[in-house]
Write a protein that holds these residues in place. Structure first.
Motif, short mmCIF file in Angstrom:
data_model
loop_
_atom_site.label_atom_id
_atom_site.label_comp_id
_atom_site.label_asym_id
_atom_site.label_seq_id
_atom_site.Cartn_x
_atom_site.Cartn_y
_atom_site.Cartn_z
N ASN A 261 -9.57 -27.93 -2.01
CA ASN A 261 -8.52 -26.79 -2.56
C ASN A 261 -9.23 -25.62 -3.25
O ASN A 261 -8.74 -24.90 -3.77
CB ASN A 261 -7.60 -27.57 -3.94
CG ASN A 261 -8.64 -28.30 -4.85
OD1 ASN A 261 -10.11 -27.95 -4.75
ND2 ASN A 261 -8.10 -29.10 -5.40
N SER A 393 -6.20 -19.82 -4.67
CA SER A 393 -6.54 -21.02 -4.01
C SER A 393 -8.13 -21.06 -4.49
O SER A 393 -8.70 -21.70 -3.31
CB SER A 393 -6.28 -21.14 -2.60
OG SER A 393 -4.98 -20.23 -2.16
N HIS A 416 -3.61 -22.18 -9.79
CA HIS A 416 -3.89 -22.54 -8.48
C HIS A 416 -2.56 -23.12 -7.80
O HIS A 416 -1.74 -23.61 -8.26
CB HIS A 416 -4.74 -23.95 -8.60
CG HIS A 416 -5.35 -24.42 -7.08
ND1 HIS A 416 -4.82 -24.69 -6.14
CD2 HIS A 416 -6.51 -23.74 -6.47
CE1 HIS A 416 -5.42 -24.92 -4.98
NE2 HIS A 416 -6.79 -24.37 -5.37
#
Lengths: 427, 482
Positions: A261, A393, A416
């Motif tokens: 991520n 991100s 995020h």
């Protein structure tokens, strides 16, 4: 330091890549260092010119020349802008490795960089540092003390996150999270360094959302750094070692994908095949590993429409493309599709979206003034869109943008993608 | 370069505004025309018009030649430095100073990029019309110097039709205002002398430009044809029916392939494509479109695709605008030529180019602003093959001769610069050139402002046209003949 051969000689095999550059200048328009400094040497075109000059022994590796390579954020916006298909990433990476081998930086600079590389890629050490860093916010209220500190330390303090990560394992993700409902994927989760320490809740949100969409999530406890920071700073040997270690950690299980991520880590992990291609013992394993690496938005968008019910989030959302996701991995549509899957969300366009926020790995630590100016500009553009939430991100972008949004007095949240998706889960 | 002079330069610009390091200067040795190179003695990067003026004054006093440079995207070597001279880089003069929507004008510094203006005014439904393919990065200062065109110049005119006024530093260091906010001013039209002078008369430090309202409707048609000839006939037929499209662009197979490899505009598989853009009131666009469609069909169009929304249109234009640089995908090196022919002579000149391609053994791609007969042949070569670069240059110059012989021009929009100055006598008589030279001398008697460009045989001012006689300054050893 290696003193064999000319300083730029290791770039000679890459000359065909340089020859692809036709000097049209299209890259200048999206290069953050050119936008700030307005000089040819601080643009991709100028740097490639210097590299070629170096290989042809027309340019020496002087302090000035090294500075022009140091001002590169490695955002790869130039690769997106380039109509000739120049691959700038391998060029700048090899240049940086050559600089590390042949150029002696001033002592303070050397020590600072060494300290960064002794801490950042090691979550446990980083966590030790995070505590004092979080408490130094007190310092922010005493400008006189701050002014007495060296600029770099000042910027380090400015970037320190507001909230410490909690106890020593507070942000950790469980080693296994079962899929909710029928299992659709088996994924390994890379939890990162900065992400794990400063944004543990992002990892937790990631596991939650993945599980909700039918992924069985495994996050090996003992995983280390992916090597991105080292690679982007020219420490290619370190990077290769980090890569081998991480590959080993994820060996032995059959993953559908290895999910990450953090955009910067993702682009590096997708490049392991290339990074280890000359290591016979690892080349094949690295290629196999890289082929499984997916940004979390890629995996989740493969699983659209969402299986888990979503609740209404009536928000104006600006999506900030992390450079290493958009430019380096070409992932632009997937995060947007996911955000559009949340009922109530309105995606608002952001001006100058292709320009880096100034975080760029360790750039905001080693080139703090330029990074701060880029941060201020980025926040100004974001604010024009009057979002409620800015989604991105990459932990570096989040740290950088949060710092500058606070300084400018803006109240929009910076989160995020996984966090917003988790918020929209009903259960 | 004399250290005292460098110190003086350094003193009049902000810190970091003077470059003298050999590696730094090395990166300024060419613009986007890479085969012409010269290393300057210094590069200055002023941050204000006052700094520009101070630098020019110093150069004037010391007799040092100087060259103004924007973002270095020119294709004729217009910003090629003078060896050991000064380059005045205007990249840091990049502010939009005023946006006046009710009066439809903007005032900008020369380092602002062409596209930035459109971006800034588009929320108000406006745009800046001249659109060179490099608009994403080329500077307004450079556009003014080269009188840049672009795909939409067929209907909307060149840069000269969109500049209302400039502030500029003359080669003696004087600051002047030329033109003004009004559309037409009395007196001699000095603005039109400055625009297109390729940096040989002054350094522009500020410009007031017209912006236009976006038309109500825009329609872009992408049509594939069996041959360039058929596509060319379609263009003539469209214009012959009394339609002035906003743009008519043509690309041949090789450039289609290059663009496809670079930016995937999804062009049809054809030997030629036409991009026809119509704009204006909706009713007018609809009516014109019916005509354009029937003309394309009559010329045997193999495919037709209509872009009605912005995203689709942008995809098509991306293919066209990336075409030059995209040649890097199909050839190690290429040489962009820029010539103009009367539209009716297009088929004939293209036939000659095809013969030349067969004879020379070098692949030649073709991209045109077909509406105004502006050709951009792209000659592919491999610089690593000895002699091929020179060969490509010869081929390129032969194409120019075809253009001139067909009653056209040796440049449509890229300028003469350093690249084509030798061809000027093929197009102009000695008298013509002398007349231009006299204008040049009126602005720049010392010949310091971008010398070595445009004019084939630079003369010293005061020199009588005719057989060469030594100038008094030459005799005194102060200057030398180029």
């Amino acid at each position: 330091m290696d003193t064999q051969g000319s300083a730029f000689s290791s770039l000679a095999p890459l000359e065909p890549l340089m020859d692809k550059c036709v000097h049209c200048g299209f890259c200048l328009s999206t290069c953050p260092s050119y936008l700030l400094n307005g000089q040819e040497m601080d643009s991709p075109r100028g740097r490639i010119y210097l590299m070629r000059g170096g290989v042809q022994d027309r340019v020496a590796m002087s302090g000035t020349v090294v500075e022009h390579f140091d001002t590169c954020l490695g955002c790869m916006a130039c690769e997106t802008a380039c109509p000739s298909g120049v691959r700038y990433a391998p060029l700048i990476e090899e240049t940086r490795a050559a600089i590390e081998r042949h150029h002696q930086r001033p002592l303070a600079d050397r020590l600072f960089r060494r300290a960064l590389f002794l801490i950042l890629p090691y979550p446990r050490r980083l966590r030790l540092l995070a505590w004092p860093l979080a408490t130094v916010h007190v310092l922010k209220r005493s400008p006189r003390v701050l002014a007495a500190l060296p600029a770099r330390i000042r910027h380090l303090i400015a970037l320190a996150p507001q909230r410490p990560a909690g106890g020593p394992t507070a942000g950790d993700v469980p080693e296994r999270t079962a899929a909710i409902g029928e299992r659709r994927r088996r994924v390994g989760l890379v939890t990162g360094c900065v992400q794990r320490v400063f944004y543990g809740h992002v990892n937790q949100a990631s596991a939650r959302v993945l599980a909700a969409e039918g992924c069985e999530v495994t996050a090996p406890r003992r995983q280390g750094c992916c090597g991105a920071l080292a690679l982007h700073a020219g420490r290619d040997e370190d990077a290769r070692q980090f890569a081998r270690d991480l590959i080993r950690t994820f060996d032995g299980e059959r993953w559908d994908s290895i999910v990450i991520n953090a955009a910067g880590c993702g682009s590096t992990m997708k490049g392991y095949g290339e990074l280890l291609k000359d290591d016979p013992a690892w080349a094949e394993r690295a290629r196999a590993f890289s082929s499984k690496v997916r940004d979390i938005s890629e995996t989740l968008s493969e699983l659209l429409p969402p299986r888990a019910p979503r609740r209404q989030l009536p928000l104006r959302v600006g999506y900030h493309d992390a450079c290493h996701l958009a430019h380096a991995q070409g992932v632009r549509a997937q995060p947007r599709r996911l955000l559009e899957s949340i009922p109530g969300v309105t995606l608002v366009p952001l001006a100058d979206a292709e320009i880096c926020c100034g975080s760029a790995g360790i750039f905001n630590l080693v080139e703090p003034e330029m990074a701060a100016e880029l941060g201020r500009r980025k926040i100004a553009r974001l604010a024009e869109a009057t979002p409620d939430v800015v989604v991105t991100s990459n932990p570096g972008c989040m740290l950088q943008m949060t710092t500058h949004a606070r300084t400018a007095g803006h109240t929009f949240r910076i989160v995020h993608l996984a966090e917003l998706l988790a918020e929209s889960l009903t259960s | 370069m004399d250290q005292r002079f460098l110190d003086e330069l350094g003193a009049v610009v902000a810190p970091g505004g003077l470059l003298t390091d050999a590696a730094d200067l090395f990166t300024y040795e060419s613009d986007a025309l890479v085969h012409l190179r010269a290393t300057p003695g210094a590069v200055v990067l002023p941050v204000s018009a006052d700094e520009v003026q101070a630098v020019v004054r110093l150069c004037h006093r010391a007799g040092v030649p100087f060259v103004a440079r924007g973002h270095g995207t020119g294709l004729s070597g217009g910003a090629l430095p003078v060896e050991d001279g000064v380059v005045i880089g205007l990249s840091r003069l990049n502010r939009i100073l005023d946006v006046d929507i009710p009066n439809l004008r903007v005032t900008v510094e020369p380092g602002v990029t062409n596209l930035e203006i459109t971006r800034r005014v588009s929320p108000f439904g406006c745009y800046y019309a001249p659109d060179p393919s490099s608009q994403i990065v080329c500077s307004i200062g450079g556009n003014i110097a080269e009188n840049s065109g672009g795909a939409h110049c067929l209907k909307y005119g060149f840069t000269v039709h969109h500049v209302l006024g400039v502030e500029a530093v003359l080669p003696n260091g004087d600051n002047v205002h030329i033109g003004g906010a009004a559309l037409d001013l009395p007196g001699l039209d000095l603005l039109s002398v400055i625009v297109g002078s390729e940096g040989t008369l002054a350094v522009v430090t500020k410009a007031t430009l017209r912006i236009l309202r976006r038309p109500e409707a825009v329609l872009t048609l992408l049509a594939g044809f069996e041959s360039i000839d058929l596509a060319g006939e379609a263009v003539s037929a469209i214009i012959g029916r009394g339609i002035v499209p906003a743009a008519v662009e043509m690309m041949d197979r090789l450039t289609i392939q290059a663009a496809e490899a670079a930016v995937q505009p999804r062009f049809p598989d054809a030997n030629a494509v036409l991009i026809v853009e119509l704009d204006g009131p909706q009713a007018e666009v609809d009516e014109q479109f019916a005509v354009v469609e029937s003309v394309c069909r009559a010329q045997g169009a193999t495919s037709m695709e209509i872009a009605r929304d912005q995203a689709h249109r942008e995809r098509i234009w991306r293919g066209r605008k990336a075409a030059f640089a995209a040649m890097g995908r199909v050839s190690p090196n290429y040489y962009v030529q820029d010539g103009v022919v009367p539209r009716t002579k297009l088929p004939e000149v293209l036939r000659r180019i095809r013969d030349l391609e067969a004879r020379s053994g070098l692949r030649i791609g073709n991209v045109f602003h077909a509406g105004d007969g502006n050709l951009h042949p792209l000659i592919c070569y491999d610089a690593s093959v000895p002699g091929q670069a020179e060969h490509a240059e010869k081929v390129a110059s032969e194409i120019l001769l075809y253009c001139i012989e067909a009653g056209g021009s040796l440049t449509g929009e890229h300028g003469v610069g350093a690249d084509k100055k030798a061809y000027m006598p093929k197009m102009f008589s000695t008298d013509d050139l002398d007349a231009m030279h006299l204008v040049r001398c009126a602005f720049d008697p010392a010949g310091l402002c971008n010398p070595g460009k445009v004019f084939p045989t630079p003369r010293l001012c005061g020199e009588v046209p005719g057989p060469y006689r030594q100038h008094p300054l030459e005799r005194a050893g102060v200057v030398e003949r180029f």
